[in-house]
Design a protein around this motif. Structure first.
Motif, PDB file in Angstrom:
ATOM      1  N   GLU A   5      19.163   8.167  -7.865  1.00  0.00           N
ATOM      2  CA  GLU A   5      19.971   7.548  -8.920  1.00  0.00           C
ATOM      3  C   GLU A   5      20.607   8.656  -9.759  1.00  0.00           C
ATOM      4  OE1 GLU A   5      20.402   4.318  -9.183  1.00  0.00           O
ATOM      5  OE2 GLU A   5      18.767   3.519  -7.955  1.00  0.00           O
ATOM      6  N   VAL A   6      21.924   8.609  -9.934  1.00  0.00           N
ATOM      7  CA  VAL A   6      22.661   9.615 -10.696  1.00  0.00           C
ATOM      8  C   VAL A   6      23.256   8.939 -11.928  1.00  0.00           C
ATOM      9  CG1 VAL A   6      24.599  11.225 -10.679  1.00  0.00           C
ATOM     10  CG2 VAL A   6      23.194  10.935  -8.618  1.00  0.00           C
ATOM     11  N   ALA A   7      22.866   9.427 -13.115  1.00  0.00           N
ATOM     12  CA  ALA A   7      23.343   8.791 -14.345  1.00  0.00           C
ATOM     13  C   ALA A   7      23.239   9.760 -15.508  1.00  0.00           C
ATOM     14  CB  ALA A   7      22.515   7.540 -14.654  1.00  0.00           C
ATOM     15  N   THR A   8      23.961   9.451 -16.583  1.00  0.00           N
ATOM     16  CA  THR A   8      23.767  10.156 -17.851  1.00  0.00           C
ATOM     17  C   THR A   8      22.533   9.542 -18.486  1.00  0.00           C
ATOM     18  OG1 THR A   8      26.147  10.432 -18.055  1.00  0.00           O
ATOM     19  CG2 THR A   8      24.849  10.802 -20.033  1.00  0.00           C
ATOM     20  N   PHE A   9      21.382  10.117 -18.198  1.00  0.00           N
ATOM     21  CA  PHE A   9      20.111   9.497 -18.561  1.00  0.00           C
ATOM     22  C   PHE A   9      19.775   9.795 -20.024  1.00  0.00           C
ATOM     23  CE2 PHE A   9      16.749   7.303 -16.286  1.00  0.00           C
ATOM     24  CZ  PHE A   9      15.706   7.334 -17.194  1.00  0.00           C
ATOM     25  N   LYS A  10      19.742   8.726 -20.850  1.00  0.00           N
ATOM     26  CA  LYS A  10      19.443   8.878 -22.285  1.00  0.00           C
ATOM     27  C   LYS A  10      18.361   7.891 -22.677  1.00  0.00           C
ATOM     28  CE  LYS A  10      24.134  10.179 -23.776  1.00  0.00           C
ATOM     29  NZ  LYS A  10      25.278   9.761 -24.621  1.00  0.00           N
ATOM     30  N   GLU A  30       6.634  -0.216  -4.350  1.00  0.00           N
ATOM     31  CA  GLU A  30       6.583  -0.384  -2.899  1.00  0.00           C
ATOM     32  C   GLU A  30       6.463   0.989  -2.244  1.00  0.00           C
ATOM     33  OE1 GLU A  30       6.613  -3.371  -1.570  1.00  0.00           O
ATOM     34  OE2 GLU A  30       7.013  -4.447  -3.439  1.00  0.00           O
ATOM     35  N   ASN A  31       5.423   1.212  -1.493  1.00  0.00           N
ATOM     36  CA  ASN A  31       5.178   2.521  -0.894  1.00  0.00           C
ATOM     37  C   ASN A  31       6.228   2.939   0.128  1.00  0.00           C
ATOM     38  OD1 ASN A  31       2.835   2.943  -2.388  1.00  0.00           O
ATOM     39  ND2 ASN A  31       1.568   1.851  -0.904  1.00  0.00           N
ATOM     40  N   GLU A  32       6.922   1.964   0.703  1.00  0.00           N
ATOM     41  CA  GLU A  32       7.891   2.302   1.749  1.00  0.00           C
ATOM     42  C   GLU A  32       9.210   2.826   1.183  1.00  0.00           C
ATOM     43  OE1 GLU A  32       9.582  -1.276   3.728  1.00  0.00           O
ATOM     44  OE2 GLU A  32       8.226  -2.381   2.391  1.00  0.00           O
ATOM     45  N   HIS A  33       9.392   2.732  -0.128  1.00  0.00           N
ATOM     46  CA  HIS A  33      10.631   3.189  -0.750  1.00  0.00           C
ATOM     47  C   HIS A  33      10.320   4.177  -1.862  1.00  0.00           C
ATOM     48  CE1 HIS A  33      12.525  -0.006   1.465  1.00  0.00           C
ATOM     49  NE2 HIS A  33      11.819  -0.924   0.834  1.00  0.00           N
ATOM     50  N   SER A  34      11.289   5.059  -2.145  1.00  0.00           N
ATOM     51  CA  SER A  34      11.130   5.964  -3.286  1.00  0.00           C
ATOM     52  C   SER A  34      12.480   6.176  -3.948  1.00  0.00           C
ATOM     53  CB  SER A  34      10.551   7.308  -2.831  1.00  0.00           C
ATOM     54  OG  SER A  34      11.457   8.003  -2.007  1.00  0.00           O
ATOM     55  N   VAL A  35      12.446   6.254  -5.275  1.00  0.00           N
ATOM     56  CA  VAL A  35      13.663   6.452  -6.070  1.00  0.00           C
ATOM     57  C   VAL A  35      13.454   7.652  -6.988  1.00  0.00           C
ATOM     58  CG1 VAL A  35      15.295   5.439  -7.691  1.00  0.00           C
ATOM     59  CG2 VAL A  35      14.120   3.970  -6.054  1.00  0.00           C
ATOM     60  N   ASP A  36      14.384   8.595  -6.957  1.00  0.00           N
ATOM     61  CA  ASP A  36      14.380   9.737  -7.867  1.00  0.00           C
ATOM     62  C   ASP A  36      15.591   9.655  -8.781  1.00  0.00           C
ATOM     63  OD1 ASP A  36      12.085  10.757  -6.660  1.00  0.00           O
ATOM     64  OD2 ASP A  36      13.233  11.908  -5.188  1.00  0.00           O
ATOM     65  N   VAL A  37      15.595  10.508  -9.817  1.00  0.00           N
ATOM     66  CA  VAL A  37      16.664  10.486 -10.815  1.00  0.00           C
ATOM     67  C   VAL A  37      17.288  11.865 -10.963  1.00  0.00           C
ATOM     68  CG1 VAL A  37      17.162  10.219 -13.277  1.00  0.00           C
ATOM     69  CG2 VAL A  37      15.640   8.599 -12.141  1.00  0.00           C
ATOM     70  N   PHE A  38      18.621  11.893 -10.980  1.00  0.00           N
ATOM     71  CA  PHE A  38      19.329  13.099 -11.408  1.00  0.00           C
ATOM     72  C   PHE A  38      20.101  12.752 -12.672  1.00  0.00           C
ATOM     73  CE2 PHE A  38      23.065  15.809 -11.784  1.00  0.00           C
ATOM     74  CZ  PHE A  38      22.467  17.062 -11.771  1.00  0.00           C
ATOM     75  N   SER A  39      19.797  13.462 -13.770  1.00  0.00           N
ATOM     76  CA  SER A  39      20.504  13.245 -15.025  1.00  0.00           C
ATOM     77  C   SER A  39      21.627  14.269 -15.150  1.00  0.00           C
ATOM     78  CB  SER A  39      19.546  13.385 -16.212  1.00  0.00           C
ATOM     79  OG  SER A  39      20.260  13.316 -17.429  1.00  0.00           O
ATOM     80  N   THR A  40      22.810  13.805 -15.499  1.00  0.00           N
ATOM     81  CA  THR A  40      23.947  14.707 -15.688  1.00  0.00           C
ATOM     82  C   THR A  40      23.908  15.359 -17.071  1.00  0.00           C
ATOM     83  OG1 THR A  40      25.315  12.802 -16.303  1.00  0.00           O
ATOM     84  CG2 THR A  40      25.444  13.552 -14.022  1.00  0.00           C
ATOM     85  N   LEU A  41      22.729  15.299 -17.713  1.00  0.00           N
ATOM     86  CA  LEU A  41      22.464  16.053 -18.934  1.00  0.00           C
ATOM     87  C   LEU A  41      21.411  17.111 -18.621  1.00  0.00           C
ATOM     88  CD1 LEU A  41      22.213  13.079 -21.455  1.00  0.00           C
ATOM     89  CD2 LEU A  41      24.184  14.563 -21.067  1.00  0.00           C
ATOM     90  N   THR A  42      21.292  18.090 -19.487  1.00  0.00           N
ATOM     91  CA  THR A  42      20.309  19.155 -19.258  1.00  0.00           C
ATOM     92  C   THR A  42      18.900  18.667 -19.594  1.00  0.00           C
ATOM     93  OG1 THR A  42      20.858  20.033 -21.450  1.00  0.00           O
ATOM     94  CG2 THR A  42      21.917  21.076 -19.560  1.00  0.00           C
ATOM     95  N   PHE A  43      17.917  19.530 -19.386  1.00  0.00           N
ATOM     96  CA  PHE A  43      16.496  19.160 -19.447  1.00  0.00           C
ATOM     97  C   PHE A  43      16.089  18.550 -20.783  1.00  0.00           C
ATOM     98  CE2 PHE A  43      12.067  20.301 -20.524  1.00  0.00           C
ATOM     99  CZ  PHE A  43      11.422  19.611 -19.503  1.00  0.00           C
ATOM    100  N   ASP A  44      15.246  17.531 -20.685  1.00  0.00           N
ATOM    101  CA  ASP A  44      14.649  16.904 -21.859  1.00  0.00           C
ATOM    102  C   ASP A  44      13.218  16.541 -21.498  1.00  0.00           C
ATOM    103  OD1 ASP A  44      13.749  14.608 -23.542  1.00  0.00           O
ATOM    104  OD2 ASP A  44      15.714  14.840 -24.466  1.00  0.00           O
ATOM    105  N   GLU A  45      12.264  17.079 -22.250  1.00  0.00           N
ATOM    106  CA  GLU A  45      10.844  16.884 -21.911  1.00  0.00           C
ATOM    107  C   GLU A  45      10.426  15.416 -21.990  1.00  0.00           C
ATOM    108  OE1 GLU A  45       6.440  18.643 -23.167  1.00  0.00           O
ATOM    109  OE2 GLU A  45       8.244  19.288 -24.246  1.00  0.00           O
ATOM    110  N   LYS A  46      10.939  14.686 -22.976  1.00  0.00           N
ATOM    111  CA  LYS A  46      10.592  13.269 -23.106  1.00  0.00           C
ATOM    112  C   LYS A  46      11.083  12.479 -21.904  1.00  0.00           C
ATOM    113  CE  LYS A  46      10.428  12.990 -28.163  1.00  0.00           C
ATOM    114  NZ  LYS A  46      11.050  12.379 -29.370  1.00  0.00           N
TER     115      LYS A  46
END
Length: 377
Positions: A5-10, A30-46
């Protein structure tokens, strides 16, 4: 399937982030699927902690500059192993760069436009958006395996721009909650309480239309209403607009209640106590605040530009108006013919309909079905 998933994650923001969190949570169960995230913002610990709590990997920009192919591959390990990439939003050059690389590597991608291509939205910064459409965005859209719209209206507006063979409609979902708050926040029983929750952006959210519609009512009718504005001002102009409007029209002093931003239980108190939620926006994706109101059993009054007219028509839980003063005034006059018990019944009807059609579990399954259709095409 392995999805990125690619988004401006806020965190704490309405829009794509509020949609992605429950979608990721449900799919990753569901173990057969996996979803990761790419944020178009820089690192945020929260954000990292939140996303990892969803059993998802969190990737992000290393620098505040437009991504290059090299930087994308460095930021997202094993980029080439994803079965599908889901890109959220149109007017983001990083999204376009990621889509370009995915296309070159034969990785299918889906775009959710989040209202960016609706006719009313295109009128805002019209020249810039038309130039971007011509130079970059039509190609970005045409190479997508699928364009995801939130409503029939949004689909029709997208089709005015591009004749894409695959446009899927999946609305945003809601988390259904039990009402648990007592009447103690000062909203009066002898008045019809209108509630707006969100960023107080006068033009975008159509708050000027709503206020002028109230002022158009006869004095004995406007006195029957209270309008609660809950949320932060978008800027100095918006705050001054409200203050000037009240100063010029003293009757508004007893009608408009500026509550400021509220979060968590404080915010939910307003959903519980109001009679109807109003959202007279000129353009939107699909506002989460209105969906939250439905989940709390509130009837709603919305313009088609909120992307929620389909839901009102199907659930019969409120009123559809138009984004102009005369039509909103007519809706307010009609609203006055309903007593509080009738309004509560409208709200219950909407909540019941939503439980069968808009739970995040149901919406997540629709996302998975969409993904499955386009993986490997």
């Amino acid at each position: 399937m392995k999805i990125l998933e690619v988004a401006t994650f806020k965190l704490g923001a309405c829009g794509p982030t509020e949609v992605l969190i429950p979608i990721i949570k449900n799919i990753n169960i569901e173990n057969e699927h996996s979803v990761d995230v790419f944020s178009t913002l820089t690192f945020d610990e929260k954000k990292e902690k939140k996303i990892k709590s969803l059993n998802a990997n969190y990737f992000y920009k290393q620098k505040n500059k437009i991504l290059s192919k090299k930087e994308i591959v460095a930021a997202i390990p094993d980029f080439e192993t994803y079965d599908l990439i889901h890109i959220h939003g149109v007017y983001n050059i990083d999204n376009i760069m990621i889509a370009k690389l995915a296309y070159q590597m034969s990785i299918p991608y889906v775009i959710t436009t989040h209202g960016n291509l609706m006719e009313e939205s295109l009128q805002h910064s019209k020249i810039k958006k038309k130039a971007a459409l011509f130079l970059f965005i039509k190609k970005f859209l045409s190479h997508a395996e699928c364009i995801h719209a939130l409503s029939n209206k949004e689909k029709k507006d997208i089709e005015k721009i591009i004749k894409h063979k695959n446009i899927e409609i999946i609305p945003n979902g809601i988390e259904l909650l039990e009402n648990s708050y007592k009447k103690e926040n000062g909203i009066k029983d002898d008045k019809i309480s209108l509630l707006f929750i969100g960023r107080i952006d006068i033009h975008h959210k159509g708050i000027d239309i709503l206020i002028d519609s109230l002022l158009s009512l006869e004095e004995n009718l406007i006195e029957k209403y209270e309008l609660y504005l809950v949320g932060p001002y978008d800027g100095h102009f918006d705050e001054e607009y409200i203050k000037s409007k009240i100063k010029e029209n003293p009757i508004l002093e007893s009608v408009i209640k500026i509550e400021g931003p509220k979060y968590g239980n404080e915010k939910e108190v307003y959903y519980e106590k109001a009679d109807i939620f109003v959202h007279t926006s000129r353009y939107e994706g699909m506002p989460i605040a209105v969906l939250e109101a439905i989940s709390q059993g509130l009837p709603i009054l919305v313009t088609p530009e909120t992307n929620l007219a389909d839901i009102v028509e199907q659930s019969k839980n409120g009123f559809i108006t138009s984004a102009n003063v005369k039509e909103v005034e007519k809706s307010l006059i009609e609203l006055n013919t309903f007593n509080k018990m009738e309004l509560r019944e409208l709200g219950k009807r909407g909540k019941n309909w939503a439980s069968l059609n808009l739970s995040w579990n149901i919406i997540s399954k629709k996302y998975l079905k969409m993904y499955s259709k386009y993986v490997g095409d």
